[in-house]
Design a protein around this motif. Structure first.
Motif, PDB file in Angstrom:
ATOM      1  N   ASP A 241       1.590  -6.685 -11.534  1.00 20.08           N
ATOM      2  CA  ASP A 241       2.907  -6.965 -10.508  1.00 20.08           C
ATOM      3  C   ASP A 241       2.562  -6.557  -9.449  1.00 20.08           C
ATOM      4  OD1 ASP A 241       4.155  -7.682 -12.880  1.00 20.08           O
ATOM      5  OD2 ASP A 241       5.287  -6.104 -13.382  1.00 20.08           O
ATOM      6  N   TYR A 242       1.967  -5.086  -8.732  1.00 21.71           N
ATOM      7  CA  TYR A 242       2.304  -4.591  -7.926  1.00 21.71           C
ATOM      8  C   TYR A 242       0.864  -5.663  -6.719  1.00 21.71           C
ATOM      9  CZ  TYR A 242       2.593  -0.578 -10.802  1.00 21.71           C
ATOM     10  OH  TYR A 242       2.568  -0.438 -11.772  1.00 21.71           O
ATOM     11  N   ALA A 243       0.299  -6.071  -7.303  1.00 25.44           N
ATOM     12  CA  ALA A 243      -0.592  -6.792  -6.392  1.00 25.44           C
ATOM     13  C   ALA A 243       0.426  -8.027  -5.710  1.00 25.44           C
ATOM     14  CB  ALA A 243      -1.607  -7.815  -6.924  1.00 25.44           C
ATOM     15  N   ILE A 244       1.326  -8.509  -6.821  1.00 23.91           N
ATOM     16  CA  ILE A 244       1.887 -10.261  -7.207  1.00 23.91           C
ATOM     17  C   ILE A 244       3.444  -9.606  -5.885  1.00 23.91           C
ATOM     18  CG2 ILE A 244       3.616 -11.444  -7.838  1.00 23.91           C
ATOM     19  CD1 ILE A 244       1.700 -10.941 -10.623  1.00 23.91           C
ATOM     20  N   ILE A 245       4.171  -8.634  -6.242  1.00 24.18           N
ATOM     21  CA  ILE A 245       4.414  -7.971  -5.301  1.00 24.18           C
ATOM     22  C   ILE A 245       4.043  -7.839  -3.765  1.00 24.18           C
ATOM     23  CG2 ILE A 245       6.466  -5.959  -4.687  1.00 24.18           C
ATOM     24  CD1 ILE A 245       6.775  -5.596  -7.052  1.00 24.18           C
ATOM     25  N   PHE A 246       3.811  -7.240  -3.133  1.00 26.43           N
ATOM     26  CA  PHE A 246       2.815  -7.417  -1.987  1.00 26.43           C
ATOM     27  C   PHE A 246       2.444  -9.132  -1.913  1.00 26.43           C
ATOM     28  CE2 PHE A 246      -0.607  -7.008   0.789  1.00 26.43           C
ATOM     29  CZ  PHE A 246      -0.289  -6.767   1.782  1.00 26.43           C
ATOM     30  N   ASP A 252       6.437 -14.633   2.452  1.00 23.05           N
ATOM     31  CA  ASP A 252       7.668 -14.125   2.409  1.00 23.05           C
ATOM     32  C   ASP A 252       7.525 -14.114   4.271  1.00 23.05           C
ATOM     33  OD1 ASP A 252       8.847 -15.334   0.202  1.00 23.05           O
ATOM     34  OD2 ASP A 252       9.331 -13.311  -0.211  1.00 23.05           O
ATOM     35  N   GLU A 253       6.938 -13.421   4.648  1.00 23.40           N
ATOM     36  CA  GLU A 253       7.188 -12.848   5.955  1.00 23.40           C
ATOM     37  C   GLU A 253       6.439 -13.852   6.457  1.00 23.40           C
ATOM     38  OE1 GLU A 253       8.856 -10.818   7.273  1.00 23.40           O
ATOM     39  OE2 GLU A 253       9.258 -10.112   5.487  1.00 23.40           O
ATOM     40  N   ALA A 254       5.025 -14.692   6.637  1.00 23.84           N
ATOM     41  CA  ALA A 254       4.784 -15.458   7.074  1.00 23.84           C
ATOM     42  C   ALA A 254       5.155 -16.850   7.720  1.00 23.84           C
ATOM     43  CB  ALA A 254       2.987 -15.669   5.509  1.00 23.84           C
ATOM     44  N   ALA A 255       5.670 -17.284   6.618  1.00 29.98           N
ATOM     45  CA  ALA A 255       6.960 -18.400   6.767  1.00 29.98           C
ATOM     46  C   ALA A 255       7.788 -17.971   7.348  1.00 29.98           C
ATOM     47  CB  ALA A 255       7.652 -18.271   5.142  1.00 29.98           C
ATOM     48  N   LEU A 256       7.966 -16.624   8.075  1.00 27.80           N
ATOM     49  CA  LEU A 256       8.963 -16.706   9.275  1.00 27.80           C
ATOM     50  C   LEU A 256       8.413 -16.096  10.780  1.00 27.80           C
ATOM     51  CD1 LEU A 256      12.184 -14.426   7.060  1.00 27.80           C
ATOM     52  CD2 LEU A 256      11.581 -16.883   7.603  1.00 27.80           C
ATOM     53  N   ARG A 257       7.207 -15.611  10.649  1.00 27.77           N
ATOM     54  CA  ARG A 257       5.982 -15.667  11.496  1.00 27.77           C
ATOM     55  C   ARG A 257       5.172 -16.123  12.104  1.00 27.77           C
ATOM     56  NH1 ARG A 257       8.943 -10.775  11.931  1.00 27.77           N
ATOM     57  NH2 ARG A 257       9.446  -9.548  10.555  1.00 27.77           N
ATOM     58  N   SER A 271       6.332  -2.879   0.769  1.00 29.15           N
ATOM     59  CA  SER A 271       6.446  -3.549  -0.631  1.00 29.15           C
ATOM     60  C   SER A 271       5.772  -1.697  -0.913  1.00 29.15           C
ATOM     61  CB  SER A 271       5.035  -4.769  -0.139  1.00 29.15           C
ATOM     62  OG  SER A 271       4.710  -5.560   0.103  1.00 29.15           O
ATOM     63  N   ILE A 272       5.382  -0.865   0.177  1.00 28.37           N
ATOM     64  CA  ILE A 272       5.319   0.137  -0.035  1.00 28.37           C
ATOM     65  C   ILE A 272       5.936   1.512  -0.992  1.00 28.37           C
ATOM     66  CG2 ILE A 272       4.298   2.939   0.956  1.00 28.37           C
ATOM     67  CD1 ILE A 272       2.475   1.389   2.712  1.00 28.37           C
ATOM     68  N   LEU A 313      -2.590   2.346  -5.308  1.00 30.72           N
ATOM     69  CA  LEU A 313      -3.798   2.618  -3.271  1.00 30.72           C
ATOM     70  C   LEU A 313      -4.798   1.380  -3.380  1.00 30.72           C
ATOM     71  CD1 LEU A 313      -4.957   6.197  -4.249  1.00 30.72           C
ATOM     72  CD2 LEU A 313      -2.879   5.545  -2.784  1.00 30.72           C
ATOM     73  N   THR A 314      -5.268   0.424  -4.671  1.00 29.39           N
ATOM     74  CA  THR A 314      -6.011  -0.656  -3.605  1.00 29.39           C
ATOM     75  C   THR A 314      -5.466  -1.353  -3.757  1.00 29.39           C
ATOM     76  OG1 THR A 314      -7.411   0.308  -6.314  1.00 29.39           O
ATOM     77  CG2 THR A 314      -7.740  -2.104  -4.500  1.00 29.39           C
ATOM     78  N   VAL A 315      -4.384  -2.594  -4.059  1.00 29.44           N
ATOM     79  CA  VAL A 315      -3.101  -2.622  -3.061  1.00 29.44           C
ATOM     80  C   VAL A 315      -2.662  -2.168  -2.213  1.00 29.44           C
ATOM     81  CG1 VAL A 315      -1.027  -3.942  -4.018  1.00 29.44           C
ATOM     82  CG2 VAL A 315      -2.188  -3.654  -5.154  1.00 29.44           C
ATOM     83  N   PHE A 316      -2.720  -1.270  -1.677  1.00 25.98           N
ATOM     84  CA  PHE A 316      -1.939  -0.529  -0.432  1.00 25.98           C
ATOM     85  C   PHE A 316      -3.180  -0.882   1.167  1.00 25.98           C
ATOM     86  CE2 PHE A 316       1.632   2.559  -2.416  1.00 25.98           C
ATOM     87  CZ  PHE A 316       1.876   0.817  -2.584  1.00 25.98           C
ATOM     88  N   LEU A 317      -4.147  -0.291   0.090  1.00 15.97           N
ATOM     89  CA  LEU A 317      -5.193  -0.367   1.274  1.00 15.97           C
ATOM     90  C   LEU A 317      -6.388  -1.330   1.537  1.00 15.97           C
ATOM     91  CD1 LEU A 317      -6.120   3.722  -0.033  1.00 15.97           C
ATOM     92  CD2 LEU A 317      -4.741   2.834   2.404  1.00 15.97           C
ATOM     93  N   LEU A 318      -6.344  -2.065   0.347  1.00 16.84           N
ATOM     94  CA  LEU A 318      -8.059  -2.657  -0.046  1.00 16.84           C
ATOM     95  C   LEU A 318      -6.974  -4.146   0.350  1.00 16.84           C
ATOM     96  CD1 LEU A 318     -10.897  -3.580   0.288  1.00 16.84           C
ATOM     97  CD2 LEU A 318     -10.081  -3.400  -2.608  1.00 16.84           C
TER      98      LEU A 318
END
Length: 785
Positions: A241-246, A252-257, A271-272, A313-318
Motif C-alpha cells: 500500500d505504501y508504494a501505491i499511496i505515493f 495527482d500532483e503531476a496532473a496539476l504541475r 505521502s511521508i 524507507l524504500t518507498v521514501f528514499l528509493l
C-alpha cells in the motif's frame, strides 16, 4: 500556521531526498549486496519449544538433555500387505545394516496386525566411526537410504525425520507461492493502477525492501523457520500500500504541475506523514506480538515490524529516484480507470434500513461463542493438515494401523541407582505406561541389574574370571577412585556398581593392562557397545535420564495426570523440585499455559494500541470504538470457522493472526472513516458516505485482495501445518474485514453519527474541520488508493 510549518519541513525533507537520489541509489545497491550475502547466513529453528520461556520445565529439561545426553535417531517403518515370515526376514536384514543398533519387531499386535508389520528401528553411527547417531549423521542417512532401497518393492511408510529436510522443503514451496503470488498481485495492480509502468516500479521497490529485511535477519542471530517462510509474503501483503499511496499522490500532483520535480517533491512531502501514520496501526499490532511470553511472538513481531520499516524507507528514499528516472514511461503508460464505480452500492447501503448492521449484531454473539470453542493444538502431531506432505501422510498411515506411542523423559540427580530402580518398577505398574527404560532397569543376568553393586566374587563368576584377578581389578579401581577400603580392609566386602566395573575393565583392557577372557571376548565387546550407547543416552554428568513409553496421546487430561504421577513417584525418592519431566506431553502443557496468558494479553494490547492511535487520528471516542469493534468482529468471525469445520489449528495461529488482522485491516476502516469525515463537510451524511464508499473501494479492494490471495496461497500450497494455518487465518481474516468494511461499517458510522460528533475530543491538536476547509480550498484530484 503550525500546519503550514509542518508542510514546509516535509517539503524540505522531500527535496533533500530527491537531490540525493544518486547517492541513495548506490547506498541501496550496496545494502542489497550485503543483504543478499547475509540471507544464507541466517540461522533457522524449527523447534517451537526453543521459544518457550527459559524458566519452564520443558525448556530447562531440554537444555539439560542437549548438554548431557545424546539422543540417537529412530524411525517407525510400516510395511503393509506382508506375511509375518517375510517381515521377520526383513527385520533381520535391517538389523544387519551399519548404523542400525536394533530393530523392534515381534508377533505381538504392537508390531504385526492385519498383514502389516511395524519396525521400530534405532540408529547409531558407531560402526561407521561416528558417535553422533543423530538424524543428520551421514552414517544414519546412509543406513536409512539402504532401508528405503531394501523396502522399495514393498508398500512401505516411514514415520521419521531422518533424511527429511523441512527447511529445504518449505523454502521450495515458498518459492512457488511467491511466483504465483507475484503473478496474481501484478494482475491486481495492473487492474487498479493508473499507469502500467508504475507496477514495474512497485516490484523494484518491493524487491529491495524484501532483500533488506531478509538480510538483516542475520543480525537477530536465530529466527523461527515459521517467521522466515512467511515474512516475505506478509511483507508484500502488508506494505505494498505504501508504494501505491505515493505513486497515486505523484499522479495527482503531476496532473496539476508541469514540473516533474515539483510534483514529486509535493507528493513525497504529503505521502511521508500519511504513510507513516498508516503504518502505526500495523506496527502496533506487531509490537503487541513482541510482548508475548512465548518468544515466537517476539520473533515474528520484530521481523515483520522491521519489514514495515524497510518498506517505508524504500518507498521514501528509493522510489522518488526511480520515478524521476522514468517520468516519461509513467506518463506514456497512463490508462483509464479500470476499477468499477460502486457509488450505487453506497447508495443502496444508505437506503437499506441498516440491514447489515442488524445482521452483524445478531451474528456477533455467535462469532464470540464459536471463536472460543476452537480446540487449538499444542503439539505438531495434533494440528489439522491443510496440505498433506509425504511425511505427514506416512505418520497418519502408521498411526491408523498401530497405536502411537508418546515418550516421556524423567531427569533425576545422578548416581542414586537404587532410587532409579524403584522408580522404574513403580512407573512400569502405572496405567498408560508401556515400557520403562533406564540404566537401573537393564538386566545383566536373572536377578542382577546393570547398576546393582557387586563384589569381586560376583564379578568373577559373571565373567568367568579367577577370584584373584577380580580382586586385583577391584583394588585397582579403589586406588583409581581414592577408595582405599579395597586395600586396607577386606576386598571381598568392597562393592562397586556393576556398570562402573565394566567401564573400568574396558578402559584397562584398552591400555593392555588386562586381557578380556578369550572365550567371552565377542560377548563382552557387544556388551561394551550396548553399555556405551546406553550411557551416552541415559547417564550424564549431573543428571540421569529415565525414558518411559506411553500409550496415551500427547494432549489430554489423562496424559497430564500420568506425567504428574511420574513426578510424584520420583519426588518421593529425591525430594520436591529435584526432578524434571520432559516430553511432548509436558511441552504441550507448557505451551498451553503460555497461550492462556498470551492470548488475552495480545488481544487487549492490540486493541488498546490501535484504539489509542485512532483516538489521536480522529479525536472521537465513539468513532474509534466503532472501527475497533467492526474489525474485532471480523476477528471473531474469522476464528469461528475452525470450530465450525472441526479443525485443530495450532495455538500460535490465534495470537499471530489476531494481532496482524487488527493491526493491518484496521487501515481499511481508517480509509473509509477519513473519506467520510472529509466529505461530510460539504454533503449530507448519507450522500457523503455513499461517495466515501466509492472513493475507498479501490484502496480497500487492492490491499484486501492482495492480503487475501497471499494468505490463501500460503494455506493451500504449504505443507507445514503451522505456516499453513497462519496463512489461512490471515487470508480469510482479510476477506472478512473487507466485507464488513464495505457493508457494516458505512451503515454503523451513519447510524451513530451524532454520537461520533458528541464524543469528539479537543486534544490540543489543530481543528480537524478547519483542516478540511483548508484542504478544500486547495486544488485536489480525488484519490483512488
Amino acid at each position: 500556521m503550525a500546519e503550514e510549518k509542518k508542510n514546509e519541513i516535509m517539503r524540505r525533507i522531500a527535496a533533500g531526498i530527491i537531490r540525493s537520489r544518486i547517492l541513495i541509489l548506490f547506498l541501496f545497491l550496496g545494502a542489497a549486496v550485503y543483504c543478499a550475502l547475509s540471507v544464507g547466513r541466517v540461522r533457522l529453528s524449527s523447534d517451537l519449544t526453543a521459544f518457550l520461556p527459559a524458566d519452564t520445565e520443558t525448556r530447562r529439561g531440554l537444555s539439560i538433555m542437549e548438554e548431557e545426553f545424546i539422543t540417537y535417531a529412530s524411525a517407525e517403518i510400516m510395511v503393509s500387505n506382508i506375511p509375518y515370515e517375510t517381515a521377520l526376514n526383513l527385520a533381520e536384514q535391517i538389523s544387519a545394516l551399519d548404523a542400525v543398533t536394533g530393530v523392534g519387531f515381534d508377533s505381538s499386535p504392537s508390531h504385526y496386525r492385519n498383514s502389516a508389520a511395524l519396525f521400530s528401528v534405532s540408529f547409531s553411527g558407531e560402526k561407521a566411526g561416528s558417535l553422533s547417531g543423530s538424524e543428520d549423521d551421514p552414517a544414519v542417512l546412509s543406513a536409512m537410504q539402504e532401508i528405503r532401497s531394501l523396502l522399495s518393492p514393498y508398500d512401505a511408510y516411514y514415520n521419521t525425520d531422518i533424511g527429511v529436510n523441512y527447511f529445504d522443503q518449505l523454502a521450495s514451496e515458498m518459492v512457488g507461492i511467491i511466483l504465483i503470488a507475484a503473478a496474481v498481485i501484478m494482475a491486481i495492480l495492473l487492474f487498479t493502477s493508473r499507469s502500467y509502468f508504475e507496477v514495474v516500479i512497485f516490484f523494484i521497490v518491493f524487491v529491495f525492501a524484501a532483500l533488506l529485511n531478509m538480510g538483516t535477519n542475520f543480525w537477530l542471530g536465530e529466527i523461527s523457520s515459521i517467521t522466515n517462510s512467511i515474512a516475505i509474503i506478509l511483507q508484500l501483503a502488508l506494505a505494498i500500500d505504501y508504494a501505491i499511496i505515493f505513486a497515486h499522490r505523484y499522479q495527482d500532483e503531476a496532473a496539476l504541475r508541469t514540473s516533474v520535480r515539483e510534483a514529486l517533491t509535493e507528493s513525497l512531502a504529503q505521502s511521508i506523514p500519511e504513510i507513516a501514520a498508516s503504518s502505526l496501526t500495523t506496527i502496533s499490532g506487531l509490537v503487541a506480538l513482541m510482548l508475548m511470553q512465548f518468544r515466537l511472538g517476539y520473533d515474528l513481531g520484530i521481523v515483520l515490524a522491521k519489514a514495515i520499516v524497510c518498506s517505508m524507507l524504500t518507498v521514501f528514499l528509493l522510489m522518488p529516484g526511480l520515478i524521476l528516472f522514468f517520468p516519461r514511461a509513467l506518463k506514456r503508460t497512463l490508462h483509464k480507470n479500470l476499477v468499477p464505480d460502486i457509488y450505487g452500492w453506497g447508495r443502496f447501503l444508505m437506503h437499506s434500513g441498516y440491514f447489515f448492521v442488524w445482521i452483524f449484531l445478531l451474528l456477533i454473539p455467535l462469532g464470540i461463542f464459536f471463536s472460543r470453542r476452537v480446540d487449538y493444538a499444542f503439539s505438531e502431531s495434533s494440528v489439522s493438515e491443510l496440505v498433506y506432505s509425504e511425511s505427514r501422510a506416512a505418520m497418519h498411515k502408521v498411526h491408523d494401523s498401530f497405536a502411537p506411542s508418546t515418550y516421556v523423559a524423567l531427569l533425576v540427580p545422578a548416581e542414586d541407582f537404587e532410587a532409579e530402580k524403584s522408580i522404574l518398577k513403580e512407573a512400569a505398574a502405572l496405567d498408560g505406561i508401556k515400557d520403562a527404560t533406564g540404566l537401573a532397569g537393564i538386566e545383566v543376568k536373572p536377578g542382577l541389574m546393570l547398576t546393582d553393586s557387586c563384589t569381586p566374587r560376583i564379578f568373577a563368576e559373571l565373567l568367568n574370571l579367577s577370584y584373584e584377578e577380580a580382586a586385583l581389578l577391584f583394588q585397582a579401581y579403589g586406588v583409581r577412585h581414592e577408595q582405599y577400603q579395597a586395600i586396607f580392609s577386606s576386598v571381598d566386602r568392597y562393592e562397586v556398581p556393576l556398570i562402573d566395573m565394566f567401564l573400568y575393565l574396558f578402559s584397562v583392557a584398552d591400555r593392555g593392562v588386562v586381557e578380556l577372557p578369550a572365550d567371552r571376548a565377542a560377548e563382552l565387546e557387544e556388551l561394551r557397545g550396548t553399555l556405551e550407547r546406553g550411557i551416552r543416552q541415559l547417564r550424564g554428568e549431573n543428571w540421569n535420564r529415565l525414558v518411559f513409553t506411553s500409550s496415551l496421546p500427547v494432549e489430554g487430561d489423562a496424559s497430564v495426570a500420568l506425567v504428574e504421577e511420574l513426578r510424584d513417584i520420583a519426588e518421593r525418592h529425591y525430594g520436591r523440585g529435584k526432578v524434571l519431566v520432559v516430553g511432548d506431553i509436558t511441552s504441550a502443557r507448557d505451551l498451553s499455559a503460555s497461550y492462556t496468558g498470551d492470548s488475552t494479553l495480545i488481544s487487549l494490547l492490540t486493541i488498546l494500541f490501535v484504539f489509542t492511535i485512532l483516538l489521536f487520528t480522529f479525536r472521537t471516542v465513539v468513532g474509534s470504538a466503532i472501527l475497533v469493534f467492526v474489525i474485532q468482529g471480523s476477528i471473531w468471525f474469522n476464528f469461528s470457522f475452525p470450530a465450525l469445520r472441526d479443525q485443530h489449528p495450532s495455538f500460535v495461529t490465534n495470537m499471530i493472526v489476531s494481532a496482524i488482522q487488527m493491526g493491518a485491516t484496521i487501515d481499511y476502516a481508517i480509509v473509509l472513516m477519513s473519506r467520510y469525515l472529509a466529505l461530510k463537510e460539504g454533503l449530507p451524511k448519507k450522500d457523503a458516505m455513499a461517495e466515501a464508499v466509492k472513493q475507498s473501494f479501490p484502496t480497500v479492494m487492492t490491499s484486501g485482495s492482495i492480503m487475501t490471495i497471499a494468505g490463501l496461497l500460503i494455506a493451500f500450497r504449504v505443507s507445514d501445518v503451522y505456516v499453513g494455518h497462519i496463512g489461512l487465518g490471515v487470508g480469510r481474516g482479510a476477506l472478512i474485514s473487507v466485507i464488513l468494511v464495505l457493508t457494516v461499517l458505512p451503515q454503523l458510522l451513519v447510524l451513530l453519527d451524532r454520537a461520533v460528533e458528541k464524543t469528539t475530543l479537543n486534544l490540543g491538536l489543530p481543528d480537524e474541520k478547519e483542516e478540511h476547509r483548508q484542504a478544500d480550498d486547495r486544488p485536489q484530484v480525488k484519490e483512488e488508493a
